[in-house]
Structure formats: C-alpha cells, structure tokens
Design a protein around this motif. Structure first.
Motif, short mmCIF file in Angstrom:
data_model
loop_
_atom_site.label_atom_id
_atom_site.label_comp_id
_atom_site.label_asym_id
_atom_site.label_seq_id
_atom_site.Cartn_x
_atom_site.Cartn_y
_atom_site.Cartn_z
N THR A 240 -4.70 47.77 12.53
CA THR A 240 -4.77 46.52 11.78
C THR A 240 -3.46 45.77 11.91
OG1 THR A 240 -6.33 47.44 10.16
CG2 THR A 240 -4.99 45.57 9.44
N ARG A 241 -3.55 44.44 12.09
CA ARG A 241 -2.37 43.58 12.13
C ARG A 241 -2.41 42.61 10.96
NH1 ARG A 241 -0.07 41.95 17.39
NH2 ARG A 241 -1.01 39.90 17.10
N TYR A 242 -1.25 42.29 10.43
CA TYR A 242 -1.14 41.49 9.21
C TYR A 242 -0.53 40.12 9.52
CZ TYR A 242 -1.89 45.78 6.49
OH TYR A 242 -2.42 46.93 5.95
N PRO A 243 -1.35 39.07 9.59
CA PRO A 243 -0.79 37.73 9.75
C PRO A 243 -0.44 37.12 8.39
CG PRO A 243 -3.18 37.66 9.92
CD PRO A 243 -2.81 39.11 9.70
N ALA A 244 0.63 36.33 8.37
CA ALA A 244 1.04 35.60 7.17
C ALA A 244 1.08 34.12 7.49
CB ALA A 244 2.41 36.08 6.69
N ALA A 245 0.74 33.30 6.49
CA ALA A 245 0.72 31.86 6.72
C ALA A 245 0.95 31.11 5.41
CB ALA A 245 -0.61 31.43 7.34
N VAL A 246 1.43 29.89 5.54
CA VAL A 246 1.60 28.99 4.40
C VAL A 246 0.26 28.35 4.07
CG1 VAL A 246 2.73 26.86 3.63
CG2 VAL A 246 3.99 28.53 5.01
N VAL A 247 -0.10 28.33 2.79
CA VAL A 247 -1.33 27.67 2.34
C VAL A 247 -1.03 26.18 2.22
CG1 VAL A 247 -3.07 27.52 0.52
CG2 VAL A 247 -2.05 29.74 1.11
N GLY A 250 -0.76 24.37 -1.24
CA GLY A 250 0.22 24.83 -2.20
C GLY A 250 1.21 23.74 -2.59
N GLU A 251 1.93 24.00 -3.69
CA GLU A 251 2.87 23.02 -4.23
C GLU A 251 4.30 23.25 -3.78
OE1 GLU A 251 2.53 22.80 -8.43
OE2 GLU A 251 0.40 22.23 -8.41
N ARG A 252 4.59 24.40 -3.16
CA ARG A 252 5.97 24.73 -2.79
C ARG A 252 6.03 25.07 -1.31
NH1 ARG A 252 9.15 27.88 -7.45
NH2 ARG A 252 10.81 26.87 -6.25
N THR A 253 5.72 24.07 -0.50
CA THR A 253 5.58 24.30 0.94
C THR A 253 6.86 24.81 1.59
OG1 THR A 253 3.90 22.56 1.04
CG2 THR A 253 4.92 23.22 3.12
N GLU A 254 7.99 24.23 1.25
CA GLU A 254 9.24 24.63 1.91
C GLU A 254 9.60 26.07 1.58
OE1 GLU A 254 10.82 23.06 4.30
OE2 GLU A 254 9.17 21.62 4.13
N GLU A 255 9.50 26.43 0.28
CA GLU A 255 9.78 27.82 -0.09
C GLU A 255 8.78 28.77 0.54
OE1 GLU A 255 9.56 25.29 -2.20
OE2 GLU A 255 11.14 25.38 -3.74
N ALA A 256 7.53 28.34 0.65
CA ALA A 256 6.50 29.17 1.28
C ALA A 256 6.84 29.43 2.74
CB ALA A 256 5.14 28.51 1.15
N ARG A 257 7.29 28.40 3.44
CA ARG A 257 7.68 28.59 4.84
C ARG A 257 8.86 29.53 4.95
NH1 ARG A 257 7.13 22.15 6.18
NH2 ARG A 257 4.87 22.13 6.62
N GLU A 258 9.79 29.42 4.01
CA GLU A 258 10.95 30.31 4.02
C GLU A 258 10.53 31.75 3.78
OE1 GLU A 258 13.51 28.67 1.08
OE2 GLU A 258 14.15 26.97 2.33
N LEU A 259 9.55 31.97 2.90
CA LEU A 259 9.09 33.33 2.64
C LEU A 259 8.40 33.92 3.86
CD1 LEU A 259 8.60 35.77 0.86
CD2 LEU A 259 6.58 34.62 -0.09
N VAL A 260 7.52 33.14 4.50
CA VAL A 260 6.84 33.64 5.70
C VAL A 260 7.86 34.00 6.77
CG1 VAL A 260 5.29 32.99 7.60
CG2 VAL A 260 4.67 32.43 5.24
N ALA A 261 8.87 33.15 6.96
CA ALA A 261 9.91 33.46 7.94
C ALA A 261 10.70 34.70 7.53
CB ALA A 261 10.85 32.26 8.10
N TYR A 262 10.92 34.86 6.22
CA TYR A 262 11.70 35.99 5.74
C TYR A 262 11.01 37.32 6.03
CZ TYR A 262 14.68 38.74 2.61
OH TYR A 262 15.55 39.66 2.11
#
Length: 280
Positions: A240-247, A250-262
């Motif tokens: 199994t592989r786990y993809p992550a993505a920004v929704v 959502g209301e916090r797009t920049e923080e979401a992108r930072e979390l996915v990158a993190y």
C-alpha cells in the motif's frame, strides 16, 4: 462462511472476499456504516466546538487521514506545529474511502492522507484535492493474539472453519490488499466479519474476539504486546502507498501545503520509519 470479491454478478468470477454470503455482507457493511457515521458525527461536533469558541483566532488545520496513521501522524503534527508558530491540528481518522466521501459531501478539511492511490486519484479528478504526493508505504501482516494460540502461520489457515477470522471490507484499502493476497495465493478464506477499517480488525484481534486478522505491519507494531505479527509471503506484491494532498475547499491552503511538504522531510520520514512505514 466464504468471503467474496468484487467482480460482476457471476459468483465464480468474484474475488474471494466478495464471496461472503449476502447476509454477512449486509451485516458487515451495516456495522461499518454505523461506525463511519459515528466518526463523522464526532468529527463534525469537534469542528463545531472549535468554531463556537470565544477566541477569534484562526481555525485549526483539519487533517483527514487513513486509520493506519492514527498513532504516528499526531506525533508528526506536533513537530510541525512547533516549527510553524503553534498551528493547531485536528484529526479525522477512518477508512480512506469513507474519508474521501466526506470530502465530496463538503466535510471541512485542509489535508487528506489516503491509504489508497485510486481513492486519491478519484478525488483529484474532481478538483477537490491538489496534486497528491506519496509520503509512505506499508504491507499486510497476519495479526494474532499473543503467543498465537490458534497457530495461524499462513494464508491457508484462513480456510480453517473452526477459527474466528477477520479482514477489512474490500471497499477500503486494507481489504483490497487482502483480497489481492488471497486471490494471488489461491485461498478462499472463511471470514467471520469484514470491517470498515484496519483498526477495527486490530481491535478484534487484540480483544481476543478473533483468532487472526489481516492488518498492516504498522498496526502490529503499534499494538505490541497485545498482538503478534506473522509475515505473509508475497505481501510485497499487494503493498500500500499513501498519497497526501491539499483539500482545495479548505480554509488554510498555505499551511496545508506546508504540512504536505513536511511529511517528506527527514524528521517526518524518521517518525514514519520508526512506526514501521516504508519509504515512499
């Protein structure tokens, strides 16, 4: 009780998990549905509580994530928060298919981490998530109660009628992987229940309500002392592989992108590896 697969109306052409009797499938899915509904209600209440608070501060970052990430993702989130101004994270864990459906139905969320690439690709096709990135991998193991009293050592033991045996429903990633394993091995399992997510399978084995179940290797490690793990030959072929993505809603797009990158940074990958996940 013979499990079944998902292909066509001809029983002979169905996969082994989908050949569960119609009554058992209805019971298993009805139970899973109630669990998923309860989880969704609890998540909604949590979000309403946060929204109704007296503080005018920013809303928390809401993360929908596969149940197999329940133990490790909050640890990663704590490090992320400490490095990003104390941003608050709220988690909604469950089966990837159910989480994706909540996002389709407008459930608040900023990040989605799935245990299924097809589920994520389906969401991406509707524009509800940005371009996903794979952040981890996993493989199935047989979980048994401590000391494996029923001596379940191979997939063939899942045909033993005297045992209590469980797996995930084929509609969720752990069930799809289990179905692939059984089909490849030519095994027709005799399952007593199909669960809505991998943690439900683990819970039954840990509570000695099942003699064995198929879960992820990471779940066995997370429940050390309460279950034992048995490697499954050929499990790599159904990894199994786990993809992550920004929704995108959502209301916090920049923080979401930072979390996915993190999630791809050395600190996060170290925590994932320590929990038994494979590198992406």
């Amino acid at each position: 009780m013979n499990p079944g697969g998902r292909g066509g109306d001809d029983p002979a052409r169905r996969g082994p998990l989908a050949r569960l009797t119609a009554r058992r499938v209805r019971e298993a899915r009805a139970t899973g549905g109630r669990v998923r509904e309860l989880t969704a209600v609890l998540a909604a209440l949590l979000l309403l509580t946060v929204s109704a608070g007296c503080s005018p501060g920013p809303q928390p970052l809401v993360v929908h994530a596969a149940a197999s990430l329940t133990d490790v993702l909050p640890r990663i989130g704590s490090r992320f928060s400490a490095e990003h101004g104390g941003v608050e994270l709220v988690y909604d864990f469950g089966g990837s298919s159910s989480l994706a459906e909540r996002i389709r139905q407008g459930s608040p969320g900023d990040v989605f981490v799935s245990a299924s690439e097809p589920v994520m690709e389906s969401l991406a096709g509707t524009g509800l998530v940005e371009q996903p990135v794979v952040v981890a991998g996993n493989v199935l193991q047989i979980a048994t109660p401590p000391r494996n009293p029923a001596a379940v050592d191979t997939l063939d033991d899942f045909t033993r009628a005297e045992l209590r045996l469980v797996a995930c429903d084929p509609s969720v990633p752990c069930g799809a992987a289990a179905e692939q394993l059984f089909t490849t091995a030519g095994v027709e399992p005799r399952l007593d229940s199909l669960e809505g997510d991998v943690r439900a399978v683990l819970t039954k084995v840990a509570a000695d309500e099942a003699d064995a179940g198929l879960v992820y290797r990471t779940d066995v490690l997370a429940a050390a002392g309460r279950v034992e793990g048995v490697d499954v030959p050929g499990a790599e072929a159904a990894s199994t592989r786990y993809p992550a993505a920004v929704v995108t809603t959502g209301e916090r797009t920049e923080e979401a992108r930072e979390l996915v990158a993190y999630l791809l940074t050395p600190p996060a990958q170290q925590l994932l590896a320590g929990a038994g996940f494979r590198a992406p």
